[in-house]
Design a protein around this motif. Structure first.
Motif, PDB file in Angstrom:
ATOM      1  N   LEU A 107      -4.730  75.267 -14.419  1.00 47.14           N
ATOM      2  CA  LEU A 107      -4.290  74.594 -13.206  1.00 47.14           C
ATOM      3  C   LEU A 107      -2.821  74.880 -12.903  1.00 47.14           C
ATOM      4  CD1 LEU A 107      -6.157  71.175 -13.519  1.00 47.14           C
ATOM      5  CD2 LEU A 107      -6.781  73.176 -12.161  1.00 47.14           C
ATOM      6  N   LYS A 110      -2.889  77.941 -10.781  1.00 50.41           N
ATOM      7  CA  LYS A 110      -3.815  77.876  -9.644  1.00 50.41           C
ATOM      8  C   LYS A 110      -3.286  78.604  -8.408  1.00 50.41           C
ATOM      9  CE  LYS A 110      -6.226  74.359  -6.843  1.00 50.41           C
ATOM     10  NZ  LYS A 110      -5.530  74.542  -5.551  1.00 50.41           N
ATOM     11  N   PHE A 223     -11.757  75.715  -9.341  1.00 51.49           N
ATOM     12  CA  PHE A 223     -10.725  74.684  -9.350  1.00 51.49           C
ATOM     13  C   PHE A 223     -11.211  73.398  -8.698  1.00 51.49           C
ATOM     14  CE2 PHE A 223      -7.984  78.593  -9.511  1.00 51.49           C
ATOM     15  CZ  PHE A 223      -7.544  78.387 -10.824  1.00 51.49           C
TER      16      PHE A 223
END
Length: 303
Positions: A107, A110, A223
């Motif tokens: 993340l 991302k 995601f």
């Protein structure tokens, strides 16, 4: 669309005893990661993104990144203990030293991911065919596809004689992942067997199990599952000093919840890596053999 290689290189290396990601193992001071990036580049990957810690940035650039960036489109992002945390969550987690885990690392990267991507550990050797097979699969997907993939390895081909290893044990049906559970302490027994030490007790393993080595292929659509998974993890574990939000567990939950599928591409490659200091000698010897066989050139990069 050329896939991106995403490298998890922010681990603390506590068992190895140093910053193993940038330790020299090649004949011209190449790191183990140089060989993985070389394989990816020659398997059709268009870009590499590294996830690192701020405190190793200078050494990382000098020992690896600047060389890679002369030969391939490359960038790096940082993972820190306060990344993706609110001010209140940072305060609640004061005193934590351990990274938040591999889902957290993904993340952090991302915004740098613009294409389907492969995730790898910086300290593992996966074999060129794995990059070729997964890269070919990803190159056919668009960014909104939910048909992800992974390369699975045979457990007995991934064990270390130097100590325990962490592997995601997979249940596979018709080449598709059904479930995956991270086993963080798998090791040999005195009689040569294999055992996994779990919170619920020890479990004997055959060695033939298909395991995850964090060699996943995702589209950016993943995601949509990992962001809420991370948020739920924080809610339950923000004060836990050692809890980690792990990729195999998050990917397994995505499949179980019906939010995506993971095709398992099984590899017969024999793993080697740098988990413990004793492993370096093995890695150097294995790479020397591959160079002698012509599998790799003596000097990987011309620049």
């Amino acid at each position: 669309m050329k896939p991106t290689l995403l490298v998890l290189a922010a681990g603390m290396g506590s068992r190895y005893g140093g910053v193993k990601q940038i330790d020299a193992v090649g004949m011209h001071n190449e790191t183990l990661l140089d060989f993985g990036v070389f394989d990816a580049k020659n398997s059709g990957y268009g870009k590499v993104v590294f996830i690192i810690r701020k405190d190793i940035e200078k050494d990382f650039r000098e020992r690896l990144f600047d060389r890679i960036a002369r030969n391939m489109d490359a960038e790096y992002v940082f993972q820190s203990l306060d990344s993706l945390l609110t001010a209140e969550e940072v305060k609640k987690s004061e005193g934590r030293a351990k990274p938040w885990g591999t889902i957290h690392a993904l993340l952090c990267a991302k915004d740098a991911i613009k294409t389907p991507f492969t995730v790898v550990n910086a300290d593992d050797y996966y074999g060129r065919t794995a990059y070729q097979d997964l890269g070919a699969y990803l190159s056919q997907l668009d960014n909104d596809a939910t048909t992800h993939a992974m390369v699975g390895y045979v457990l007995e081909n991934t064990m270390s004689k130097s100590g325990s290893v962490s592997r995601g044990i997979c249940k596979v049906k018709d080449s598709m992942l059904v479930t995956m559970e991270e086993n963080t302490k798998i090791e040999y027994t005195a009689d040569g067997g294999i055992v996994s030490h779990l919170d619920r007790g020890d479990e004997k393993l055959t060695g033939k199990e298909i395991v995850s080595m964090n060699f996943f292929g995702f589209t950016p659509k993943v995601f949509d599952s990992f962001v809420p998974y991370w948020e739920a993890f924080k809610k339950d574990n923000i004060t836990a000093p050692k809890a980690e939000c792990l990729l195999p567990n998050g990917a397994g939950k995505m499949v179980e919840d019906g939010e995506g599928t993971i095709k398992v591409l099984t590899s017969q490659e024999r793993w080697f890596g740098m988990t413990y200091p004793e492993d370096k000698k093995i890695v150097v010897e294995e790479l020397r053999k591959k160079i002698a066989e012509g599998y790799y050139p003596e000097k990987l990069w011309e620049k």
